[in-house]
Design a protein around this motif. Structure first.
Motif, mmCIF file in Angstrom:
data_model
loop_
_atom_site.group_PDB
_atom_site.id
_atom_site.type_symbol
_atom_site.label_atom_id
_atom_site.label_comp_id
_atom_site.label_asym_id
_atom_site.label_seq_id
_atom_site.Cartn_x
_atom_site.Cartn_y
_atom_site.Cartn_z
ATOM 1 N N ALA A 183 0.829 -1.210 0.000
ATOM 2 C CA ALA A 183 0.000 0.000 0.000
ATOM 3 C C ALA A 183 0.863 1.259 0.000
ATOM 4 O O ALA A 183 0.584 2.221 -0.730
ATOM 5 C CB ALA A 183 -0.929 -0.002 1.214
ATOM 6 N N GLU A 184 1.910 1.268 0.808
ATOM 7 C CA GLU A 184 2.782 2.435 0.881
ATOM 8 C C GLU A 184 3.506 2.673 -0.440
ATOM 9 O O GLU A 184 3.650 3.812 -0.899
ATOM 10 C CB GLU A 184 3.777 2.252 2.023
ATOM 11 C CG GLU A 184 3.111 2.286 3.401
ATOM 12 C CD GLU A 184 4.057 1.923 4.525
ATOM 13 O OE1 GLU A 184 5.288 1.853 4.290
ATOM 14 O OE2 GLU A 184 3.571 1.697 5.656
ATOM 15 N N ARG A 185 3.945 1.599 -1.071
ATOM 16 C CA ARG A 185 4.629 1.734 -2.361
ATOM 17 C C ARG A 185 3.654 2.171 -3.461
ATOM 18 O O ARG A 185 4.045 2.884 -4.392
ATOM 19 C CB ARG A 185 5.311 0.423 -2.733
ATOM 20 C CG ARG A 185 6.623 0.208 -1.989
ATOM 21 C CD ARG A 185 7.175 -1.201 -2.221
ATOM 22 N NE ARG A 185 7.260 -1.547 -3.624
ATOM 23 C CZ ARG A 185 8.260 -1.216 -4.440
ATOM 24 N NH1 ARG A 185 9.283 -0.518 -3.964
ATOM 25 N NH2 ARG A 185 8.257 -1.590 -5.705
ATOM 26 N N ALA A 186 2.395 1.762 -3.359
ATOM 27 C CA ALA A 186 1.398 2.189 -4.344
ATOM 28 C C ALA A 186 1.203 3.697 -4.294
ATOM 29 O O ALA A 186 1.111 4.367 -5.336
ATOM 30 C CB ALA A 186 0.076 1.470 -4.103
ATOM 31 N N GLY B 245 -9.253 5.363 -7.443
ATOM 32 C CA GLY B 245 -9.127 4.518 -8.624
ATOM 33 C C GLY B 245 -7.682 4.266 -9.000
ATOM 34 O O GLY B 245 -7.291 3.129 -9.310
ATOM 35 N N THR B 246 -6.880 5.305 -8.968
ATOM 36 C CA THR B 246 -5.457 5.159 -9.264
ATOM 37 C C THR B 246 -4.784 4.241 -8.252
ATOM 38 O O THR B 246 -3.969 3.382 -8.605
ATOM 39 C CB THR B 246 -4.768 6.533 -9.245
ATOM 40 O OG1 THR B 246 -5.487 7.431 -10.083
ATOM 41 C CG2 THR B 246 -3.325 6.434 -9.717
ATOM 42 N N PHE B 247 -5.140 4.430 -7.000
ATOM 43 C CA PHE B 247 -4.554 3.615 -5.934
ATOM 44 C C PHE B 247 -4.896 2.137 -6.135
ATOM 45 O O PHE B 247 -4.027 1.269 -5.991
ATOM 46 C CB PHE B 247 -5.059 4.085 -4.570
ATOM 47 C CG PHE B 247 -4.638 3.200 -3.430
ATOM 48 C CD1 PHE B 247 -3.339 3.221 -2.948
ATOM 49 C CD2 PHE B 247 -5.546 2.326 -2.840
ATOM 50 C CE1 PHE B 247 -2.940 2.396 -1.896
ATOM 51 C CE2 PHE B 247 -5.172 1.500 -1.787
ATOM 52 C CZ PHE B 247 -3.862 1.529 -1.320
ATOM 53 N N GLY C 154 1.898 9.017 -6.660
ATOM 54 C CA GLY C 154 2.063 10.417 -6.315
ATOM 55 C C GLY C 154 0.774 11.131 -5.997
ATOM 56 O O GLY C 154 0.752 12.355 -5.824
ATOM 57 N N ASP C 155 -0.331 10.395 -5.945
ATOM 58 C CA ASP C 155 -1.594 11.018 -5.545
ATOM 59 C C ASP C 155 -2.388 10.046 -4.683
ATOM 60 O O ASP C 155 -1.953 8.929 -4.421
ATOM 61 C CB ASP C 155 -2.418 11.458 -6.764
ATOM 62 C CG ASP C 155 -2.914 10.284 -7.606
ATOM 63 O OD1 ASP C 155 -3.395 9.296 -7.030
ATOM 64 O OD2 ASP C 155 -2.825 10.360 -8.851
#
Length: 272
Positions: A227-230, A240-242, A235-236
């Motif tokens: 999760a942290e690396r995602a 959805g991006t996550f 960068g946001d």
């Protein structure tokens, strides 16, 4: 305690364990893709006519009561008992325990008729499983007042199994030892299925490590690091991006990444 459990993802990828998921209809695709991404092999089988045979070739069984129907409950009992006969670890995710009497009674039935290896839930769910007071608001509520380290240890002692209580920090306990993992990101709570997938990841790690305390702690540290690396990669903090990058990082996060990012501590023993 050795921290070799932080590198268990290497063993998962080497062995590609078959994880038999009897999970809920909301998250089936996400769970399957997540397990594939990290290197495990998912199978979803629900029919009572085949679950015993399927679990006999699996390396772990994950039971998730998110969308309950009586046919699936009966099939879970059959699969769980077959897993017990074969020595296959069984993970139970008591989604929404305490929200309705049917859910709570189903969990009690599973615990009485199947030898569960690991219980994975949020604080409200775990508290309700063992009859402790905790706030419950629907199937995803983890808020409430109390010490989750004491809760995890109490539940492990009462249920005689390894218990994982997830939240801002995850606590894994076998009743004697407790490990606190402080990795992760709040966006995990904004994507449906991340908790359910985590239960299946615990199943994958339990497939390759018979010390379930270490298996669950390793799964938690890995999952939180992903999760942290995602977040770092995108960068946001758009949901959805996550979600998409989280799947990417399930594949890309290495054991050395987990070691570098891990925030792990051993809980001190306190009186309950």
């Amino acid at each position: 305690m050795s921290h070799e459990f932080l590198t268990l993802i290497d063993r998962v990828r080497e062995q590609s364990p078959l994880v038999h998921n009897m999970t809920n209809v909301v998250v089936t695709n996400f769970v399957a893709n997540g397990l594939l991404a990290l290197g495990a092999s998912p199978v979803m089988a629900y029919a009572k006519e085949e679950v015993a045979e399927m679990v006999s070739i699996a390396n772990s069984l994950v039971l998730n009561i998110g969308t309950l129907r009586e046919p699936e409950v009966e099939a879970m009992i059959i699969a769980g008992q077959a897993a017990n006969e074969k020595g296959v670890p069984v993970v139970l995710d008591p989604v929404g325990a305490g929200a309705t009497p049917y859910r709570t009674n189903t969990v009690k039935r599973l615990l009485s008729e199947v030898n569960i290896s690991l219980l994975r839930g949020n604080a409200a769910e775990v508290a309700n499983v063992i009859g402790e007071e905790w706030q419950t608001r629907g199937v995803d509520s983890g808020t409430g007042e109390g010490n989750i380290t004491d809760l995890a240890r109490m539940a492990a002692q009462k249920l005689h199994m390894t218990v994982v209580v997830t939240g801002k920090d995850d606590v894994v306990s076998n009743g004697e030892e407790s490990i606190i993992i402080s990795n992760g990101h709040p966006l995990l709570t904004k994507v449906t299925g991340t908790g359910c997938l985590f239960s299946s990841v615990v199943g994958a790690f339990a497939s390759v490590e018979t010390n379930y305390l270490l298996a669950a702690a390793g799964a938690s540290a890995f999952y939180g690091a992903v999760a942290e690396r995602a977040i770092l990669a995108t960068g946001d903090q758009h949901v959805g991006t996550f979600q998409m990058e989280f799947l990417n990082q399930l594949m890309l996060t290495s054991s050395s990444d987990v070691v570098d990012l891990a925030k792990v501590s051993i809980a001190e023993v306190t009186s309950i």
